[in-house]
Motif scaffolding. Structure first.
Motif, PDB file in Angstrom:
ATOM      1  N   ILE A 397       5.016  -9.451  -1.409  1.00  0.00           N
ATOM      2  CA  ILE A 397       3.840 -10.271  -1.113  1.00  0.00           C
ATOM      3  C   ILE A 397       3.061  -9.671   0.053  1.00  0.00           C
ATOM      4  O   ILE A 397       1.819  -9.629   0.037  1.00  0.00           O
ATOM      5  CB  ILE A 397       4.261 -11.720  -0.800  1.00  0.00           C
ATOM      6  N   GLY A 398       3.770  -9.205   1.087  1.00  0.00           N
ATOM      7  CA  GLY A 398       3.090  -8.569   2.212  1.00  0.00           C
ATOM      8  C   GLY A 398       2.303  -7.345   1.778  1.00  0.00           C
ATOM      9  O   GLY A 398       1.173  -7.132   2.233  1.00  0.00           O
ATOM     10  N   PHE A 399       2.889  -6.536   0.899  1.00  0.00           N
ATOM     11  CA  PHE A 399       2.199  -5.350   0.377  1.00  0.00           C
ATOM     12  C   PHE A 399       0.926  -5.755  -0.351  1.00  0.00           C
ATOM     13  O   PHE A 399      -0.152  -5.169  -0.139  1.00  0.00           O
ATOM     14  CB  PHE A 399       3.144  -4.592  -0.553  1.00  0.00           C
ATOM     15  N   LEU A 400       1.007  -6.778  -1.224  1.00  0.00           N
ATOM     16  CA  LEU A 400      -0.175  -7.205  -1.993  1.00  0.00           C
ATOM     17  C   LEU A 400      -1.252  -7.769  -1.074  1.00  0.00           C
ATOM     18  O   LEU A 400      -2.449  -7.531  -1.298  1.00  0.00           O
ATOM     19  CB  LEU A 400       0.244  -8.247  -3.032  1.00  0.00           C
ATOM     20  N   ILE A 401      -0.844  -8.508  -0.047  1.00  0.00           N
ATOM     21  CA  ILE A 401      -1.835  -9.061   0.883  1.00  0.00           C
ATOM     22  C   ILE A 401      -2.545  -7.943   1.642  1.00  0.00           C
ATOM     23  O   ILE A 401      -3.789  -7.947   1.766  1.00  0.00           O
ATOM     24  CB  ILE A 401      -1.153 -10.039   1.868  1.00  0.00           C
ATOM     25  N   VAL A 402      -1.796  -6.950   2.105  1.00  0.00           N
ATOM     26  CA  VAL A 402      -2.390  -5.848   2.877  1.00  0.00           C
ATOM     27  C   VAL A 402      -3.372  -5.053   2.028  1.00  0.00           C
ATOM     28  O   VAL A 402      -4.497  -4.764   2.459  1.00  0.00           O
ATOM     29  CB  VAL A 402      -1.284  -4.941   3.453  1.00  0.00           C
ATOM     30  N   PRO A 425      -4.958   5.414  -7.238  1.00  0.00           N
ATOM     31  CA  PRO A 425      -3.816   6.297  -7.519  1.00  0.00           C
ATOM     32  C   PRO A 425      -2.793   6.359  -6.383  1.00  0.00           C
ATOM     33  O   PRO A 425      -1.606   6.591  -6.635  1.00  0.00           O
ATOM     34  CB  PRO A 425      -4.480   7.665  -7.738  1.00  0.00           C
ATOM     35  N   LEU A 426      -3.250   6.136  -5.149  1.00  0.00           N
ATOM     36  CA  LEU A 426      -2.327   6.186  -4.013  1.00  0.00           C
ATOM     37  C   LEU A 426      -1.425   4.961  -3.937  1.00  0.00           C
ATOM     38  O   LEU A 426      -0.427   4.963  -3.209  1.00  0.00           O
ATOM     39  CB  LEU A 426      -3.121   6.309  -2.707  1.00  0.00           C
ATOM     40  N   LEU A 427      -1.766   3.895  -4.678  1.00  0.00           N
ATOM     41  CA  LEU A 427      -0.983   2.656  -4.611  1.00  0.00           C
ATOM     42  C   LEU A 427       0.152   2.621  -5.622  1.00  0.00           C
ATOM     43  O   LEU A 427       0.991   1.710  -5.573  1.00  0.00           O
ATOM     44  CB  LEU A 427      -1.910   1.446  -4.844  1.00  0.00           C
ATOM     45  N   ILE A 428       0.185   3.590  -6.547  1.00  0.00           N
ATOM     46  CA  ILE A 428       1.174   3.539  -7.629  1.00  0.00           C
ATOM     47  C   ILE A 428       2.597   3.671  -7.077  1.00  0.00           C
ATOM     48  O   ILE A 428       3.479   2.869  -7.407  1.00  0.00           O
ATOM     49  CB  ILE A 428       0.884   4.635  -8.666  1.00  0.00           C
ATOM     50  N   PHE A 434       8.324  -1.248  -4.853  1.00  0.00           N
ATOM     51  CA  PHE A 434       8.575  -2.688  -4.753  1.00  0.00           C
ATOM     52  C   PHE A 434       8.911  -3.312  -6.105  1.00  0.00           C
ATOM     53  O   PHE A 434       9.192  -4.519  -6.173  1.00  0.00           O
ATOM     54  CB  PHE A 434       7.352  -3.400  -4.168  1.00  0.00           C
ATOM     55  N   GLY A 435       8.835  -2.529  -7.179  1.00  0.00           N
ATOM     56  CA  GLY A 435       9.104  -3.067  -8.506  1.00  0.00           C
ATOM     57  C   GLY A 435       7.975  -3.912  -9.058  1.00  0.00           C
ATOM     58  O   GLY A 435       8.200  -4.794  -9.900  1.00  0.00           O
ATOM     59  N   ILE A 436       6.750  -3.644  -8.626  1.00  0.00           N
ATOM     60  CA  ILE A 436       5.584  -4.413  -9.072  1.00  0.00           C
ATOM     61  C   ILE A 436       5.087  -3.864 -10.408  1.00  0.00           C
ATOM     62  O   ILE A 436       4.911  -2.658 -10.566  1.00  0.00           O
ATOM     63  CB  ILE A 436       4.457  -4.350  -8.022  1.00  0.00           C
TER      64      ILE A 436
END
Length: 567
Positions: A397-402, A425-428, A434-436
């Protein structure tokens, strides 16, 4: 000092790119120039970097394969098809017919014109997939009418701009195509995942108008009786809709045994076709079994709905790829424009020219992005980004918020194509750490990028509306009254609450992943799976004997015949 620079060359390169973009340099050339300059710096620093950088000029030879991978992409081929389809539909007058008809349907209630704009915006999004076409068409047609009958300028501007941006998240969105390509996922899965959030967001817009109609009724007056040219006839329309649902359900039951899960779409198609041809016969033959309002609504709404099925329905039931569906949609748009007698060489030339410009724009950005990513990855920039984002507190959740905060800020200054090709592409790697699910991530990013069209100072939907809204006082052609212009501050103020709604929708998608994850279908519990092995079956040979058995294998010792004794 050299080792420090070498170790941080990737973040220096990224900051340099942001600086070039903020200075106003073209995106494609900024990407390519940064890639080339920092590639040369990397080659120069390699011998003295203490192993931090390993770049050689021979790696540049891989660029031709990387570029060929771009130009041979079947996924990106859908972009010119859907762009062409959207421009042809915009020129064919479909938006005018939809806004007039739906406006007449909802005209008797407060906020009727605003409801019409939201619903037509959703329909245009599902047929054109182009924000500019939707906002400009609704701004030219609906804004003068809403101002004429006393709508609040901020609300009218906001609802038109926001409804136009629905083309970003409702398939066949160009943003979703690009995101699917950059994330390495199927466009069909991305479309299936985005359809429910897109419809929920449309519902949120309608709910906001309902709240305004209750709390500020003077902002959204009903249409006067004298301008409701189609009269009444809602009962007739309700009867037609009930007949459509009954026929569709019957066809669904009849087709279920042979077509399975696709029977619902096919049943709805049968119901729509029956009602459409009955309405056509009723109007042409003068049977007058339906009201004028019911006839107009059905005759105007069903062609774009048929085009939606041609594009999205064929993708969802597995008959066509997104590229194939885009080609069929382009042909369908040409047919609709021809039947409306609005297909001319001028319209065709303008559509082809606009499609070529957008396709060339995308391709040049992709070429620059390939050069940038070659250098950035060679400098271990992806490792730096992964370490940076996986270290944020809060886990998934912290990753998605940031990342949503970062994308929201970048969306105030950069176009969605630029963000999709540079940032996504840098977010993949961190997302996979995180298993998203990448489809879920793609829909969240698409919803976020939608806000970039409404956020000042560079919200493109606001610019599109500003270009067609009145800038000076004018005399209304119908009432003869002097109308005040729409101020830029009013357009920005109107967009604020819709930006808030979009942010709330992003939170809903994050907190309720099943709004997107339904694209995977019903999960299978392995503990409930039962494997049955058929019993052995004896086969009779032509001579009357028995042959080998079929079914479970014989696990006994093999018969090798009598023993052989060596002399």
């Amino acid at each position: 000092m050299i080792e420090l620079i070498a170790h941080n060359l990737a973040p220096i390169m990224f900051i340099s790119l942001i600086g070039f973009l903020l200075l106003g340099y073209p995106v494609a050339f900024s990407l390519a120039a940064n890639g080339l300059v920092f590639y040369a710096i990397g080659v120069w620093l390699t011998p003295i970097s203490g192993g931090e950088i390993n770049l050689t000029w021979s790696l540049m030879g891989s660029m031709k394969e990387r570029l060929w991978g771009v130009f041979s992409s079947d996924t990106l081929l859908a972009i010119p098809f859907f762009t062409f389809m959207g421009i042809i539909l915009e020129r064919s007058g479909m938006a005018e017919d939809l806004l007039d008809t739906v406006g007449q349907l909802f005209g008797p209630i407060r906020g009727g014109l605003a409801y019409a704009v939201v619903l037509v915006g959703a329909l245009l999004a599902a047929t054109t997939g182009v924000v500019a076409a939707s906002v400009i068409a609704m701004g030219l047609i609906s804004l003068p009418i809403m101002l004429r009958y006393g709508y609040d300028r901020r609300l009218a501007s906001g609802v038109i701009a926001a409804s136009g941006t629905l083309a970003q998240i409702i398939p066949p969105s160009l943003v979703l195509i690009v995101l699917a390509d950059q994330l390495g996922r199927s466009v069909g899965d991305m479309y299936a995942g985005a359809i429910v959030p897109g419809l929920i967001l449309t519902g949120f817009y309608l709910l906001y108008v309902v709240m305004i109609a209750i709390l500020r009724p003077s902002w959204v007056p009903a249409l006067p009786v004298e301008v409701r040219t189609l009269g009444n006839g809602v009962t007739s329309l309700m009867v037609a809709l009930a007949a459509l649902m009954a026929i569709g359900y019957g066809a669904h039951v009849w087709l279920y045994e042979t077509h399975g899960a696709n029977a619902d779409i096919l049943g709805a198609t049968v119901g729509v076709l029956v009602i459409y041809f009955y309405t056509l016969a009723d109007k042409v033959m003068g049977l007058n079994t339906m009201s004028r309002l019911a006839q107009q609504v059905i005759m105007v709404l069903i062609p774009p709905l048929a085009l939606i099925f041609l594009v999205l329905g064929t993708i969802f039931i597995g008959l066509a790829t997104p590229t194939d569906a885009g080609a069929m949609g382009a042909v369908g748009a040409l047919v609709m424009a021809f039947l409306k007698r609005r297909l001319s060489m001028s319209v065709l030339t303008q559509a082809l020219a606009s499609t070529t410009r957008l396709s060339a724009f995308v391709m040049f950005i992709l070429i620059g992005a390939r050069m940038f990513s070659l250098t950035f990855y060679a400098l271990n920039g992806h490792v730096w980004v992964e370490e940076l984002l996986t270290a944020v507190p809060g886990g998934e959740i912290g990753f998605l918020i940031v990342i949503n905060i970062i994308l929201f800020i970048l969306g105030c200054f950069l176009d969605f194509f630029e963000i999709a090709f540079i940032i996504v592409p840098l977010l993949i790697a961190p997302a996979e750490a995180f298993g998203i699910d990448l489809i879920w991530l793609g829909v969240i990013i698409g919803m976020n990028l939608q806000t970039s069209f409404l956020t000042p100072p560079f919200g493109f939907a606001l610019f599109y509306l500003r270009s067609v809204a009145a800038k000076v006082p004018y005399i209304d052609k119908v009432t003869g009254l002097r109308m005040e212009p729409v101020k830029t501050t009013q357009i920005y103020a109107g967009a604020f609450w819709f930006i808030t709604i979009q942010v709330v929708m992003i939170a809903v998608v994050i907190l309720f992943p099943q709004t997107v994850m339904h694209y995977k279908g019903t999960p299978v519990d392995p503990s409930t799976v039962e494997i049955k092995v058929p019993p052995p079956t004896t086969i009779l040979t032509p001579g009357g004997g028995t042959g080998p058995t079929l079914g479970a294998p014989n696990l006994g010792a093999p018969n090798l015949g009598p023993p052989v004794v060596n002399p």
